[in-house]
Each structure stands twice: as structure tokens, then as C-alpha cells.
Design a protein around this motif. Structure first.
Motif, short mmCIF file in Angstrom:
data_model
loop_
_atom_site.label_atom_id
_atom_site.label_comp_id
_atom_site.label_asym_id
_atom_site.label_seq_id
_atom_site.Cartn_x
_atom_site.Cartn_y
_atom_site.Cartn_z
N GLN A 170 64.26 54.15 17.64
CA GLN A 170 63.69 54.66 18.89
C GLN A 170 64.03 53.76 20.07
O GLN A 170 64.33 54.24 21.17
CB GLN A 170 62.17 54.80 18.76
N LYS A 171 64.01 52.45 19.84
CA LYS A 171 64.39 51.52 20.92
C LYS A 171 65.86 51.70 21.28
O LYS A 171 66.23 51.72 22.46
CB LYS A 171 64.12 50.09 20.47
N GLN A 172 66.72 51.84 20.26
CA GLN A 172 68.15 52.04 20.54
C GLN A 172 68.37 53.35 21.30
O GLN A 172 69.18 53.41 22.24
CB GLN A 172 68.94 52.06 19.23
N LEU A 173 67.63 54.38 20.93
CA LEU A 173 67.75 55.65 21.63
C LEU A 173 67.29 55.53 23.08
O LEU A 173 67.93 56.07 24.00
CB LEU A 173 66.93 56.72 20.90
N ALA A 174 66.17 54.79 23.27
CA ALA A 174 65.69 54.60 24.64
C ALA A 174 66.69 53.82 25.47
O ALA A 174 66.91 54.10 26.65
CB ALA A 174 64.34 53.89 24.62
N GLN A 175 67.31 52.79 24.87
CA GLN A 175 68.32 52.02 25.60
C GLN A 175 69.53 52.89 25.94
O GLN A 175 70.10 52.80 27.02
CB GLN A 175 68.75 50.82 24.77
N ALA A 176 69.94 53.76 24.98
CA ALA A 176 71.08 54.64 25.25
C ALA A 176 70.77 55.62 26.37
O ALA A 176 71.63 55.92 27.21
CB ALA A 176 71.47 55.39 23.99
N GLU A 177 69.53 56.11 26.40
CA GLU A 177 69.16 57.03 27.46
C GLU A 177 69.04 56.33 28.80
O GLU A 177 69.31 56.92 29.85
CB GLU A 177 67.83 57.72 27.11
N SER A 178 68.63 55.05 28.77
CA SER A 178 68.47 54.33 30.03
C SER A 178 69.79 54.07 30.72
O SER A 178 69.85 53.83 31.93
CB SER A 178 67.75 53.01 29.78
N LYS A 179 70.93 54.11 29.98
CA LYS A 179 72.23 53.88 30.60
C LYS A 179 72.60 55.02 31.55
O LYS A 179 73.34 54.82 32.51
CB LYS A 179 73.30 53.75 29.52
N ASP A 180 72.10 56.21 31.30
CA ASP A 180 72.41 57.35 32.14
C ASP A 180 71.46 57.51 33.29
O ASP A 180 71.64 58.40 34.13
CB ASP A 180 72.38 58.64 31.30
N GLU A 181 70.40 56.69 33.41
CA GLU A 181 69.42 56.81 34.48
C GLU A 181 69.87 55.99 35.68
O GLU A 181 70.67 55.07 35.56
CB GLU A 181 68.05 56.34 34.00
#
Length: 386
Positions: A170-181
Motif C-alpha cells: 500500500q505504501k509503494q502504491l501510494a508513492q507511485a500515485e504521488s509521482k503523478d500528483e
């Protein structure tokens, strides 16, 4: 003849009873038979000197009245003795009947006891044989129970490992999503992450500052009750002293009335009352700096209270059954709690989250505490282990 008494009573005359020879002499003298009297005396003395008379033949000659009176008194005395003998015989008969009844009762009771004893012996032998038949089954069931508990523990460990993997993903997913923000959003998240920074685990190289200290021994004989005060509506389950008691003489109590309270010592005046738990409060502990108070409750929560602001600072809801006790680490960055769900949890006071779940008991964990100035945690459980 007896003389007169000293009290002036009249003199009494007693007549001495006649013996046989005097009786005959008086009879012959009375009727003037002198020749017969001389012949009687001559023959009487000759016979008496020759010893032909027996002592029983020379007794007195009582009159009829005296003899009748003596016989009457003897009859009365014998009748009284007969009545006494009858009374004694009746008492003896009653005692004999009583003893016979008691003997029969005890004999019957003894027979009944012997019968019951023989019956119990037979029942014990039958139960022993019955138990011997079930003993292999019990041993097998005990072995299966131990295997099941081990499998249960392994499954819990597997579950924790998978949960940790899920959190990592979940943390890795959140970090991956934060790159597009946008950048602004990432800066805000970075700020929030810095605010929720995890506390580092305490060092193992710390020393106990009281190792070389000399404390005065407590004189138990001089202890006495100082104060008694009533402040709760239910049973009090825990008492905790303020860590700086010499400067701030305050104690805290936890109670089954769903509240915890702080009292000033030794007057026992109420300082603060905490209400917020929905069930009995089982444990209470002061933060090492004394600014916070942690409480545990039967509502499965652990609450941290800010004493200065008089409000609940945070509520940990990680346990799923009643929580029994809690304790702060001496540095104040971590809080441990024990619960009926067979676990002990370590909470991070900076991040306000559960950092570690300690498993190993197979029954309710009833108490937890830190070894002073160390990282060792001691837990006591209903499974009879520490």
C-alpha cells in the motif's frame, strides 16, 4: 440411773433388763418359795461353774413390748432397704435398656458404614478401570490440542507477515500515485509525513541511574493508615503514583465505574476526573514526564490523556478484546498494553500507531511492564506463563 441434764430437764430413770437367773430368783422370792430358791441357786452355780451353759442361753429376758417394738423397727428398716434396692434395680434396668438400645443403634450404624465403604470401594475400582480405558484417548486429545495451538500460532504469524506485506504494498502504491500528483500536493504530504515521523527504537546501551544509589530501608513496623477517602462508585482496579511524586504529590486511580481520577496527597482532594471509556477502566499509567496519562478499559481501547489540557489526546483501537494493563517506556516514546485477545502491543507515541504486536501466549495477557531502564518487556498471562 442418769443424772439431770445441764439445761434443767427432769432426770430419766432406765430399768436394766433382767437376765434369766435373776428372773427365776425374783419369781421364787415373789411367791416365797425359799427352799426351791436355795435348790435353784445351788444347781445354777454348779452348772455355770461346770460350763454347761452357752452364752446364747444366758441372755436377758425382754418383755413382749420391747421385743415387738424392736421387731417393728427392724421390719421398717428392712422395708426401706428393699425400696432403695428396688429403686437401684429400676435405675440399673433403665440404664441397661438405654445401653442396649445404643449398642443396637451403633451396631446397625456400623453395619451401614461397612456396607457404604464396600460400595465405595467397588465404585472406585469401577471408576479406575473406566479412567484407564479413557486415558489413551485423553493423551491423544491433549496431543491434538497442542498441535492445534501450534498451528494456530503459526497461522497468526503468517497473518502478521502478510499484513506487513500488504502495508508495504500500500505504501509503494501510494508513492507511485504521488509521482503523478502536482508538486504542491507532494509538499503537503511530505510535511504530513514529517509530522508523523516514527520514533526510533531505544538504545540498548543505556545504564540504570539508580544502580549505585543507596536507598533507606522501609520500616514496615512503623507503617500505619494515614488517610481513607471515598471517590469512586465501583471497585478500584489500579493505583499509580506520579513519576515526580516528591514535587507533585498526586496519585491516579482506575475504577469499574468507567472513570479514572487524580487525587492530591495526603488530603485526598480530587484534582482531575476522566470520563470517556464505555466500560470498566482496568489500568492506568503515568508518562515518565508526568504530562500524559494512559488508561486501558474493557471497551477494547487504550486512551492517552493530556493532563494539562484535560482532554483525551488519542485513542488506540488495535485490540479486539478487553485491555487489562499498560506501561510507558522510561524514555516515554513507547507504550505497551496487554489484552484478553492474547497479544501485547507496542504503540509509538510520536506517530500514534501500533509499531509491534507481540504474540506467544495462548490465553489472556493480564499484565505487562518494562524492566526499569531497559528494552525488556515482561508479560503475565492466564496460560500460567511469564
Amino acid at each position: 440411773m442418769d443424772g439431770a441434764g445441764g439445761d434443767g430437764s427432769l432426770a430419766k430413770v432406765q430399768q436394766r433388763p433382767q437376765v434369766i437367773d435373776d428372773f427365776f430368783r425374783n419369781f421364787l422370792i415373789k411367791y416365797g418359795m425359799k427352799r426351791s430358791l436355795e435348790s435353784f441357786q445351788t444347781e445354777w452355780y454348779e452348772l455355770q461353774q461346770s460350763g454347761k451353759f452357752k452364752d446364747s442361753e444366758l441372755q436377758v429376758v425382754p418383755d413382749i413390748y420391747t421385743r415387738n417394738h424392736g421387731l417393728y423397727e427392724e421390719v421398717v428398716m428392712l422395708r426401706k432397704e428393699v425400696e432403695k434396692a428396688r429403686a437401684v434395680a429400676a435405675t440399673a434396668k433403665q440404664s441397661w435398656d438405654k445401653f442396649r438400645k445404643e449398642r443396637d443403634f451403633h451396631r446397625m450404624h456400623h453395619r451401614r458404614v461397612v456396607q457404604e465403604k464396600n460400595k465405595l470401594i467397588v465404585d472406585l475400582k469401577r471408576l479406575k478401570k473406566h479412567y484407564e480405558q479413557y486415558e489413551p484417548t485423553l493423551t491423544e486429545l491433549r496431543h491434538k490440542y497442542e498441535v492445534a495451538m501450534k498451528e494456530k500460532m503459526l497461522m497468526r504469524l503468517e497473518r502478521d507477515r502478510f499484513l506487513a506485506k500488504v502495508e508495504t504494498l500500500q505504501k509503494q502504491l501510494a508513492q507511485a500515485e504521488s509521482k503523478d500528483e502536482p508538486m504542491g500536493t507532494r509538499e503537503e504530504e511530505g510535511t504530513s509525513m514529517r509530522k508523523s515521523k516514527l520514533a526510533p527504537w531505544p538504545s540498548e546501551d543505556r545504564t540504570n541511574p539508580y544502580t549505585n544509589s543507596n536507598f533507606e530501608a522501609a520500616h514496615v513496623a512503623d507503617m500505619k493508615k494515614h488517610q481513607t477517602f471515598k471517590g469512586h462508585l465501583g471497585a478500584i482496579s489500579r493505583v499509580a503514583f506520579h513519576p515526580q511524586y516528591s514535587k507533585i504529590p498526586v496519585v491516579a486511580t482506575a475504577c469499574d465505574d468507567h472513570t479514572w481520577k487524580m487525587w492530591s496527597m495526603p488530603e485526598g482532594q480530587l484534582v482531575l476526573s476522566g470520563e470517556g471509556h464505555k466500560d470498566w477502566v482496568s489500568g492506568i499509567a503515568f508518562h515518565p514526564r508526568g504530562s500524559l496519562v494512559a488508561t486501558t478499559s474493557g471497551d477494547t481501547t487504550v486512551k492517552v490523556w493530556d493532563v494539562a489540557k484535560e482532554r483525551c489526546k488519542h485513542t488506540f483501537r488495535d485490540h479486539n478484546q478487553a485491555v487489562w494493563a499498560c506501561a510507558f517506556h522510561d524514555l516515554g516514546d513507547f507504550l505497551v498494553s496487554c489484552s484478553m485477545d492474547q497479544t501485547t502491543k507496542v504503540f509509538d507515541m510520536q506517530a500514534n500507531k501500533c509499531r509491534q504486536t507481540l504474540r506467544g501466549h495462548v490465553d489472556s495477557v493480564n499484565y505487562v511492564g518494562f524492566q526499569p531502564f531497559s528494552n525488556n518487556v515482561l508479560t503475565a498471562s492466564g496460560d500460567k506463563t511469564i
